[in-house]
Write an enzyme that holds these catalytic residues in place. Structure first.
Site, PDB file in Angstrom:
ATOM      1  N   ARG A   1     -12.300  13.980   9.422  1.00  0.00           N
ATOM      2  CA  ARG A   1     -13.173  14.372   8.300  1.00  0.00           C
ATOM      3  C   ARG A   1     -14.588  14.670   8.786  1.00  0.00           C
ATOM      4  O   ARG A   1     -15.112  13.988   9.659  1.00  0.00           O
ATOM      5  CB  ARG A   1     -13.244  13.253   7.249  1.00  0.00           C
ATOM      6  CG  ARG A   1     -11.941  12.969   6.555  1.00  0.00           C
ATOM      7  CD  ARG A   1     -12.178  12.038   5.360  1.00  0.00           C
ATOM      8  NE  ARG A   1     -10.939  11.542   4.828  1.00  0.00           N
ATOM      9  CZ  ARG A   1     -10.598  10.248   4.773  1.00  0.00           C
ATOM     10  NH1 ARG A   1     -11.435   9.316   5.207  1.00  0.00           N
ATOM     11  NH2 ARG A   1      -9.441   9.889   4.261  1.00  0.00           N
TER      12      ARG A   1
ATOM     13  N   GLU B   1      -7.635  -6.191   5.557  1.00  0.00           N
ATOM     14  CA  GLU B   1      -7.591  -5.784   4.145  1.00  0.00           C
ATOM     15  C   GLU B   1      -6.393  -6.402   3.424  1.00  0.00           C
ATOM     16  O   GLU B   1      -6.490  -6.778   2.261  1.00  0.00           O
ATOM     17  CB  GLU B   1      -7.533  -4.254   4.057  1.00  0.00           C
ATOM     18  CG  GLU B   1      -8.853  -3.613   4.453  1.00  0.00           C
ATOM     19  CD  GLU B   1      -8.741  -2.131   4.797  1.00  0.00           C
ATOM     20  OE1 GLU B   1      -8.312  -1.806   5.917  1.00  0.00           O
ATOM     21  OE2 GLU B   1      -9.087  -1.305   3.946  1.00  0.00           O
TER      22      GLU B   1
ATOM     23  N   ASN C   1       0.883  -1.165   0.000  1.00  0.00           N
ATOM     24  CA  ASN C   1       0.000   0.000   0.000  1.00  0.00           C
ATOM     25  C   ASN C   1       0.923   1.219   0.000  1.00  0.00           C
ATOM     26  O   ASN C   1       1.488   1.574   1.032  1.00  0.00           O
ATOM     27  CB  ASN C   1      -0.888  -0.035   1.249  1.00  0.00           C
ATOM     28  CG  ASN C   1      -1.860   1.126   1.298  1.00  0.00           C
ATOM     29  OD1 ASN C   1      -1.836   2.023   0.432  1.00  0.00           O
ATOM     30  ND2 ASN C   1      -2.712   1.136   2.297  1.00  0.00           N
TER      31      ASN C   1
ATOM     32  N   HIS D   1     -13.055   1.860   1.204  1.00  0.00           N
ATOM     33  CA  HIS D   1     -12.980   0.752   2.174  1.00  0.00           C
ATOM     34  C   HIS D   1     -13.607  -0.514   1.581  1.00  0.00           C
ATOM     35  O   HIS D   1     -14.037  -1.408   2.328  1.00  0.00           O
ATOM     36  CB  HIS D   1     -13.732   1.065   3.483  1.00  0.00           C
ATOM     37  CG  HIS D   1     -13.073   2.071   4.368  1.00  0.00           C
ATOM     38  ND1 HIS D   1     -13.800   2.918   5.183  1.00  0.00           N
ATOM     39  CD2 HIS D   1     -11.772   2.373   4.597  1.00  0.00           C
ATOM     40  CE1 HIS D   1     -12.967   3.688   5.864  1.00  0.00           C
ATOM     41  NE2 HIS D   1     -11.732   3.399   5.510  1.00  0.00           N
TER      42      HIS D   1
ATOM     43  N   ARG E   1      -2.775  -2.253  -3.169  1.00  0.00           N
ATOM     44  CA  ARG E   1      -4.009  -1.528  -2.877  1.00  0.00           C
ATOM     45  C   ARG E   1      -4.011  -0.287  -3.751  1.00  0.00           C
ATOM     46  O   ARG E   1      -3.071   0.508  -3.716  1.00  0.00           O
ATOM     47  CB  ARG E   1      -4.061  -1.129  -1.410  1.00  0.00           C
ATOM     48  CG  ARG E   1      -5.270  -0.280  -1.101  1.00  0.00           C
ATOM     49  CD  ARG E   1      -5.304   0.152   0.352  1.00  0.00           C
ATOM     50  NE  ARG E   1      -6.524   0.894   0.591  1.00  0.00           N
ATOM     51  CZ  ARG E   1      -6.599   2.222   0.599  1.00  0.00           C
ATOM     52  NH1 ARG E   1      -5.524   2.967   0.374  1.00  0.00           N
ATOM     53  NH2 ARG E   1      -7.752   2.814   0.808  1.00  0.00           N
TER      54      ARG E   1
END
Ligand code: ADP
Length: 405
Positions: free
Chosen positions: A247, A390, A7, A186, A97
């Site tokens: 956020r 993940e 990633n 996600h 990813r």
């Protein structure tokens, strides 16, 4: 099969080397994080797992680009003392990813020139992630020239959403000309959780209905009907939906114009503030949920308000998704907050008994890293806590691509 999962961020490379056959037969060999690429001193945190023991190594040296970063990863993985393989050629596949591929790919793909061109095409829609993701692919191709490179897109799982869920009610040509729509993120985590839920319940995935609630630094929910995503909270970017660490989540778009007029901020400063200075941090000053919970328990009124807002928004989306997922089997909590914060789970479920969500307080409070059900006996909807993974999902999909249909 040995699979390296990567990633790549703008100044970092996260990696895991796994030896796996399937979801139940997987050994983590090494993991690490290269950070501060491009800064005066870069840093590599490298871990190996041998005979059930974890060994850690930390290195600091200048790493001007991702090339030097990846070069250190390969050197560490193949080091006689700090490594777990003898030669880079032992890596049989590299899974990347990648943030966004718009509507082009609905599933994981083997990387070729066309795939790379598509990732580049979506730079404007994933400006913070797609460029470093592509850089990660380029350097991995260099260091693992014989291993297939595979791209796993964070948006792919959400491609089954119908237009009524993914379109914004704005001029239609913004969609046709500029590809503006809800993509959701996600996706790898929500897909993994859907499969884990089916397995936990002993049902076929195609008959499993759930609401997946991923609460980490970024937070999102997915409504999953028959194993497929029918709606999700994040939008064209990860800013929409739930309140997150930093956020804002959903906000009246006209508020932006108003605050910009008041403060003189330009649109880039405004979006930066919504991404980095809002959410829990914006409301109570800290974005780590552990600190927010502690501060609220100690009587800090702003932390209490932030916590209430965080949980209330999730409750509202649970209500919304109950309406779009009939015969719901389970709501599932996952990621850092979802897996670890009993107080947050308790606050979210409190008051939703009339919807069939009946939390068992003792089961909720019991600490565990295992998949578990925490609803009261006889409740119509299961409340599950399932660890997400993940990297494992990326490795599994990479192996599937290499093995072929
Ligand atoms: P990322 O989205 O970066 O993968 P994680 O899934 O690891 O992040 O989640 C990070 C969040 O999880 C942080 O807000 C952290 O405070 C929270 N978290 C981790 N452990 C706990 C805990 N025991 N209680 C409450 N929050 C926790």
């Amino acid at each position: 099969m040995k699979i390296l999962v990567i990633n790549a961020g703008s100044s970092s490379i996260k990696y895991q080397l796994m030896d796996l056959e399937d979801v139940h037969h997987c050994t983590l060999l090494a993991s690490g994080l290269v950070e501060k690429i491009g800064e005066p001193v870069g840093r590599v945190n490298h871990k190996i797992y041998v005979d059930g023991q974890e060994r850690k190594f930390v290195e600091e040296e200048p790493l001007p680009t991702h090339h030097e970063g990846m070069s250190r990863v390969v050197a560490l993985l193949t080091d006689p003392d700090k490594g777990v393989i003898r030669d880079a050629a032992e890596v049989q596949g590299v899974g990347h990813r990648v943030l966004s591929c718009g509507e082009v790919y609905t599933d994981t793909v083997r990387v070729d020139a066309k795939v790379k061109a598509t990732i580049r095409e979506f730079f404007p829609l994933g400006p913070l992630h797609n460029p470093p993701n592509l850089m990660g692919i380029d350097v991995a191709e260099e260091f693992f020239p014989n291993a297939p490179q595979v791209a796993v897109f964070d948006t792919a799982f959400h491609q089954t959403m119908p237009p009524k869920a993914f379109l914004y009610a704005v001029p239609y040509e913004w969609y046709t000309k500029y590809r503006l729509r809800k993509y959701g993120f996600h996706g790898t985590s929500h897909k993994f959780i859907a499969q884990e839920t089916a397995e936990f319940l002993g049902k076929p995935l195609a008959q499993t209905n759930l609401i997946s609630i991923h609460l980490g630094n970024g937070c999102s929910m997915a409504a999953i009907r028959g194993g497929k995503c029918v709606d999700t909270t994040m939008g064209v970017t990860p800013l929409e939906g739930l309140m997150m660490g930093t956020r804002s989540g959903d906000i009246d778009p006209a508020a932006l114009e108003y605050v910009m007029d008041q403060t003189g901020m330009d649109i880039h400063q405004m979006v930066n503030a919504l991404n980095k200075k809002s959410g829990l941090k914006g409301v109570c000053g800290v974005n780590d949920m552990r600190e927010v919970v502690e501060a609220a328990a100690a009587g800090n009124a702003q932390a209490e308000t932030a916590l209430q807002m965080f949980c209330y928004r999730i409750q509202k989306y649970i209500g919304a998704y109950l309406a779009v997922v009939p015969a719901l089997d389970a709501i599932v909590f996952t990621a850092g907050i979802g897996q670890n914060s009993a107080p947050v789970r308790e606050r979210i479920c409190a008051g939703l008994e009339h919807l069939g969500l009946r939390l068992d307080l003792a089961k909720n409070a019991a600490r565990s890293d295992d998949p578990r059900a925490i609803q009261q006996a006889g409740a119509p909807i299961q409340i599950l806590v399932l660890p997400t993974n993940e990297e494992l999902q990326i490795a599994l999909e990479t192996k599937q691509i290499i093995d072929g249909p």
